[in-house]
Design an enzyme around this catalytic site. Structure first.
Site, PDB file in Angstrom:
ATOM      1  N   LYS A 223      -1.252  -8.204   8.914  1.00 43.98           N
ATOM      2  CA  LYS A 223      -2.413  -7.397   8.523  1.00 43.98           C
ATOM      3  C   LYS A 223      -3.186  -6.834   9.708  1.00 43.98           C
ATOM      4  O   LYS A 223      -3.042  -7.288  10.849  1.00 43.98           O
ATOM      5  CB  LYS A 223      -3.316  -8.188   7.570  1.00 43.98           C
ATOM      6  CG  LYS A 223      -2.725  -8.201   6.148  1.00 43.98           C
ATOM      7  CD  LYS A 223      -3.626  -8.840   5.139  1.00 43.98           C
ATOM      8  CE  LYS A 223      -2.944  -8.762   3.747  1.00 43.98           C
ATOM      9  NZ  LYS A 223      -3.705  -9.516   2.742  1.00 43.98           N
ATOM     10  N   ARG A 257       1.361 -16.396   1.992  1.00 46.70           N
ATOM     11  CA  ARG A 257       2.128 -15.210   1.590  1.00 46.70           C
ATOM     12  C   ARG A 257       2.582 -14.492   2.859  1.00 46.70           C
ATOM     13  O   ARG A 257       1.741 -14.104   3.667  1.00 46.70           O
ATOM     14  CB  ARG A 257       1.229 -14.323   0.724  1.00 46.70           C
ATOM     15  CG  ARG A 257       1.897 -13.102   0.145  1.00 46.70           C
ATOM     16  CD  ARG A 257       0.905 -12.303  -0.710  1.00 46.70           C
ATOM     17  NE  ARG A 257       1.490 -11.091  -1.235  1.00 46.70           N
ATOM     18  CZ  ARG A 257       1.528  -9.937  -0.578  1.00 46.70           C
ATOM     19  NH1 ARG A 257       0.990  -9.825   0.617  1.00 46.70           N
ATOM     20  NH2 ARG A 257       2.096  -8.890  -1.130  1.00 46.70           N
TER      21      ARG A 257
HETATM   22  C1  8Y4 Z   1       1.322  -4.965   6.753  1.00 43.41           C
HETATM   23  C2  8Y4 Z   1       1.963  -5.287   5.599  1.00 43.41           C
HETATM   24  C3  8Y4 Z   1      -0.036  -4.890   6.765  1.00 43.41           C
HETATM   25  C4  8Y4 Z   1       1.238  -5.509   4.438  1.00 43.41           C
HETATM   26  C5  8Y4 Z   1      -0.750  -5.091   5.616  1.00 43.41           C
HETATM   27  C6  8Y4 Z   1      -0.115  -5.440   4.448  1.00 43.41           C
HETATM   28  C7  8Y4 Z   1      -2.436 -10.136  -0.589  1.00 43.41           C
HETATM   29  C8  8Y4 Z   1      -1.843 -10.078  -1.846  1.00 43.41           C
HETATM   30  C9  8Y4 Z   1      -1.469  -8.235  -0.768  1.00 43.41           C
HETATM   31  C10 8Y4 Z   1      -3.168 -11.316  -0.229  1.00 43.41           C
HETATM   32  C11 8Y4 Z   1      -2.592 -12.172  -2.410  1.00 43.41           C
HETATM   33  C12 8Y4 Z   1      -0.659  -6.473   2.299  1.00 43.41           C
HETATM   34  C13 8Y4 Z   1      -0.517  -8.377  -3.114  1.00 43.41           C
HETATM   35  C14 8Y4 Z   1      -1.599  -6.237   1.164  1.00 43.41           C
HETATM   36  N1  8Y4 Z   1      -2.176  -8.993   0.079  1.00 43.41           N
HETATM   37  N2  8Y4 Z   1      -1.918 -11.078  -2.757  1.00 43.41           N
HETATM   38  N3  8Y4 Z   1      -1.246  -8.867  -1.951  1.00 43.41           N
HETATM   39  N4  8Y4 Z   1      -3.205 -12.298  -1.177  1.00 43.41           N
HETATM   40  N5  8Y4 Z   1      -2.693 -13.193  -3.267  1.00 43.41           N
HETATM   41  N6  8Y4 Z   1      -0.888  -5.607   3.306  1.00 43.41           N
HETATM   42  O1  8Y4 Z   1      -3.747 -11.436   0.835  1.00 43.41           O
HETATM   43  O2  8Y4 Z   1       0.177  -7.320   2.287  1.00 43.41           O
HETATM   44  S1  8Y4 Z   1      -0.897  -6.615  -0.454  1.00 43.41           S
END
Ligand code: 8Y4
Length: 278
Positions: A223, A257
């Site tokens: 992130k 996650r």
């Molecule tokens: C690179 C890759 C940078 C992905 C950012 C991201 C969460 C989640 C997401 C979380 C739960 C993400 C569906 C955002 N984040 N579910 N989901 N907790 N429970 N961004 O933090 O991964 S999507």
């Protein structure tokens, strides 16, 4: 105390921390670029994550990255359901469905999903009733605002306290709707309507949220908070992701996650050993 999650022919207890592998099935996915669009490709990627030690696979068909546009119900069903069906048939793992839509929740659980992961914490119309009726565990996540605009001007007086109040209130609403406490997991929602300092405070004081009494899910993998501190692009955020995963488990996180499952499993197991030490 903590919920037992059910996968294809197996149970998963959360007395030791687990890794949830991320399986994006969105064409515009931030770092996976839609490579797992076909069910066969999704299965191959999920197989690899399970071999690396993932105990859960989170299947998501709605992009929630900042600025992302909404996806229609049919589009999300078309992306997610065939993938859940094939994972359920082939893998001994708990399948989590990342959705806020009641229709998708119902179809996903019918197809074999054993956990609802809702970044909107069942605030969409009909979601609470659907989750109550489906009787699977639910992860309630905190988000300030909506994905399209959540990073425009996030603001808190005391982020840890405010996230705690929100999660406690959603737990109460869930219990009122017939979703008992033993079915709930909680997530502070790193990056969802939060500035860098907010994300860092939440991680520093993650232990305060453990006092809410439900297992904590933490998603920090790759992130922007890592990019901001280390000044690295998304493809160079593994070491930062691992560091944060270890800190989260040390403070009581039950589920991490993550995109990079093998290194995350090692970090989680190491931190769990320290946590369990006399
Ligand atoms: C690179 C890759 C940078 C992905 C950012 C991201 C969460 C989640 C997401 C979380 C739960 C993400 C569906 C955002 N984040 N579910 N989901 N907790 N429970 N961004 O933090 O991964 S999507």
């Amino acid at each position: 105390m903590s919920p037992t999650l059910y996968g294809a022919g197996q149970r998963l207890d959360l007395s030791q921390p687990r890794v949830m592998g991320i399986l994006n099935v969105t064409p515009d996915s931030f770092s996976d670029g839609g490579r797992f669009g076909s069910p066969a490709a999704a299965l191959a990627r999920a197989c690899q994550m399970v071999a690396e030690g993932a105990a859960l696979i989170d299947v998501g068909g709605e992009s929630t990255r900042p600025g992302a546009v909404a996806v229609s119900e049919q589009e999300e069903l078309d992306r997610v359901i065939p993938v859940i069906e094939v994972l359920y048939a082939e893998l001994p793992v708990v399948i989590s469905v990342d959705t806020s839509k009641p229709v998708v929740m119902r179809a996903a659980v019918a197809a074999g999903a054993g956990l609802i992961n809702d970044v909107r914490a069942l605030r969409e119309e009909g979601a609470l009733a659907a989750a109550a009726e489906l009787a699977v565990p639910v992860c309630l996540m905190h988000m300030q605002g909506e994905p399209r605009t959540m990073q425009d001007a996030p603001h808190y007086e005391d982020v840890v306290a405010e996230v705690g109040v929100f999660l406690r209130e959603r737990m109460r609403v869930c219990e009122q709707a017939g979703i008992n406490r033993e079915r709930l997991l909680l997530d502070p929602g790193f990056g969802f309507g939060k500035r860098l300092a907010d994300n860092l405070s939440l991680l520093k004081r993650l232990g305060d949220l453990a006092a809410l009494g439900a297992p904590l899910v933490v998603g920090v993998s790759r992130k922007a908070m890592i990019g901001a501190v280390l000044e690295v692009p998304v493809e160079q955020r593994l070491y930062g992701s691992i560091a944060l995963a270890a800190l989260a488990v040390r403070q009581g996180a039950a589920v991490i996650r993550a995109h990079d499952v093998a290194p995350t499993v090692q970090a989680v197991n190491m931190a769990a050993a320290v946590r369990a030490a006399p």
